[in-house]
Design a protein around this motif. Structure first.
Motif, mmCIF file in Angstrom:
data_model
loop_
_atom_site.group_PDB
_atom_site.id
_atom_site.type_symbol
_atom_site.label_atom_id
_atom_site.label_comp_id
_atom_site.label_asym_id
_atom_site.label_seq_id
_atom_site.Cartn_x
_atom_site.Cartn_y
_atom_site.Cartn_z
ATOM 1 N N GLY A 30 0.835 -1.362 -0.026
ATOM 2 C CA GLY A 30 -0.091 -0.101 -0.133
ATOM 3 C C GLY A 30 0.760 1.342 0.095
ATOM 4 N N GLY A 31 2.380 1.193 0.128
ATOM 5 C CA GLY A 31 3.148 2.161 -0.112
ATOM 6 C C GLY A 31 3.309 2.929 1.227
ATOM 7 N N GLY A 32 2.851 2.549 2.595
ATOM 8 C CA GLY A 32 2.889 3.071 3.573
ATOM 9 C C GLY A 32 4.505 3.200 4.151
ATOM 10 N N HIS A 33 5.370 2.147 3.997
ATOM 11 C CA HIS A 33 6.741 2.477 4.232
ATOM 12 C C HIS A 33 7.377 3.494 3.011
ATOM 13 N N SER A 34 7.051 3.086 1.766
ATOM 14 C CA SER A 34 7.566 4.006 0.829
ATOM 15 C C SER A 34 7.387 5.580 1.109
ATOM 16 N N ARG A 35 6.273 5.725 1.514
ATOM 17 C CA ARG A 35 5.839 7.433 1.761
ATOM 18 C C ARG A 35 6.604 7.986 2.911
ATOM 19 N N GLU A 36 6.822 6.790 3.772
ATOM 20 C CA GLU A 36 7.418 7.792 4.916
ATOM 21 C C GLU A 36 9.213 7.799 4.695
ATOM 22 N N ILE A 37 9.419 6.731 3.869
ATOM 23 C CA ILE A 37 10.996 6.912 3.193
ATOM 24 C C ILE A 37 11.012 8.202 2.626
ATOM 25 N N LEU A 38 10.126 8.564 1.856
ATOM 26 C CA LEU A 38 10.253 9.482 0.928
ATOM 27 C C LEU A 38 10.002 10.862 1.676
ATOM 28 N N SER A 39 9.385 10.745 2.748
ATOM 29 C CA SER A 39 9.305 12.276 3.639
ATOM 30 C C SER A 39 10.745 12.222 4.371
ATOM 31 N N ARG A 40 11.604 11.318 4.537
ATOM 32 C CA ARG A 40 12.969 11.635 5.035
ATOM 33 C C ARG A 40 13.971 12.104 4.132
ATOM 34 N N LEU A 41 13.798 12.009 2.627
ATOM 35 C CA LEU A 41 14.689 12.240 1.500
ATOM 36 C C LEU A 41 14.702 13.747 1.001
ATOM 37 N N LEU A 57 -0.051 -2.055 -7.733
ATOM 38 C CA LEU A 57 0.605 -0.633 -8.804
ATOM 39 C C LEU A 57 -0.735 0.282 -8.654
ATOM 40 N N LYS A 58 -1.797 -0.110 -8.207
ATOM 41 C CA LYS A 58 -2.869 1.064 -8.178
ATOM 42 C C LYS A 58 -2.336 2.144 -6.954
ATOM 43 N N ASN A 59 -1.526 1.920 -6.153
ATOM 44 C CA ASN A 59 -1.133 2.592 -5.060
ATOM 45 C C ASN A 59 -0.038 3.518 -5.521
ATOM 46 N N THR A 60 0.547 3.356 -6.660
ATOM 47 C CA THR A 60 1.734 4.260 -6.935
ATOM 48 C C THR A 60 1.851 5.653 -6.558
ATOM 49 N N ILE A 61 2.956 6.235 -6.363
ATOM 50 C CA ILE A 61 3.177 7.556 -5.741
ATOM 51 C C ILE A 61 3.682 8.501 -6.772
ATOM 52 N N ASP A 62 3.049 9.657 -6.972
ATOM 53 C CA ASP A 62 3.392 10.703 -8.088
ATOM 54 C C ASP A 62 4.448 11.573 -7.349
#
Length: 297
Positions: A30-41, A57-62
């Motif tokens: 669902g992208g939960g970890h990915s969104r948190e990682i991006l918030s630190r970059l 794939l429906k949860n991809t991040i723009d």
């Protein structure tokens, strides 16, 4: 909620040490970890996330810093090379089945719903739970029930399945469960959890895939890069723990004349991190989670 990420803050705290770095989330979901990682970059940072499940794939991040790779993480090394990122600063893997996969009844992962025997994380692959149950030899079934489900009565279970399918194919999760209606009520939940786990691991080759990913993770990590793995049962955790300790899955590492062996990783913490009571109360999936972090030497 597609998937409630487990140990979210703890895992990303361990993972991200360089805001300008390149990171990998092996299990996007669902992208939960990915969104948190991006918030630190920073704007210079990059994140590559892997998921073989088409639903993910429906949860991809723009986000220009983000790339979603529709692949099993067993293809980690080649995929990163293809995207021009042969070396990375950190890798996170949240193993097992996502909440979404459990909740989608027709996927056949849940012991609570009647569904076709499927259990494929990648719906494009040929091997599914129906083929395992109806086509595997008795000895093969017994072995996977014993090794992957840790079921002591593995041979008896395999014998009953093979006997039943001689007259009628086993098509659904309920068909399978009916064969074992004699299991005492106080043991039912654990029994079916172990049985379904064994079949799911076989269908998705989870332990072999995990081994391949761990070896490749070591290859692509920069020195002092971090590998963070969240596992949900002892079979996974044993592999992760051993690999982080000496870079091997079995056997003994070679030692020098002083009795020391070359280590692959330095453990960030000596013991696995587990969720606190509050997280377990909010997310029952977290109950069995263990997180280990290694720093590449």
């Amino acid at each position: 909620m597609y998937h409630n990420p487990v140990l979210l803050k703890q895992s990303v705290d361990d993972l991200v040490t360089n805001p300008d770095g390149i990171y990998v989330d092996c299990t996007f979901g669902g992208g939960g970890h990915s969104r948190e990682i991006l918030s630190r970059l920073s704007d210079k940072g990059r994140l590559f996330s892997f998921d073989q499940d088409l639903d993910a794939l429906k949860n991809t991040i723009d986000d220009p810093r983000f790339t979603l790779v529709n692949q099993n993480f067993r293809f980690l090394e080649n995929s990163l090379l293809m995207y021009g990122a042969p070396q990375v600063d950190g890798i996170l893997a949240d193993l097992g089945v996502s909440s979404h996969q459990f909740d989608e009844a027709d996927r056949g992962f849940s012991t609570r719903s009647n569904a076709p025997l499927d259990m494929r994380m990648n719906v494009m692959q040929n091997l599914d739970a129906k083929r395992v149950i109806n086509e595997y030899e008795e000895e093969e079934l017994a072995d996977l029930f014993y090794h992957y489900g840790e079921l002591r009565e593995a041979r008896k279970l395999a014998r009953e399945i093979v006997h039943h399918r001689k007259t009628k194919s086993i098509e659904t999760t309920e068909d399978l469960k009916k064969l074992f209606s004699y299991i005492p009520p106080h043991k039912v939940n654990k029994f079916y959890a172990q049985l379904f786990q064994a079949i799911r691991i076989e269908v998705n080759q989870e332990l072999e895939v995990l081994k391949e990913m761990l070896v490749q993770a070591y290859n692509v990590l920069k020195p002092e890069g971090r590998l963070v793995v969240i596992s949900y049962h002892s079979l996974e955790d044993r592999l992760v723990k051993r690999f982080l300790k000496n870079g091997m899955f079995e056997g003994e590492p070679e030692r020098d004349i002083y009795g020391n062996y070359k280590k692959a990783f330095e453990l960030l913490k000596s013991k696995a991190i587990i969720p606190d009571d509050r997280e377990i109360e909010e997310n029952s999936r977290a109950r069995s989670a263990k997180m280990r972090t290694g720093i590449k030497i």
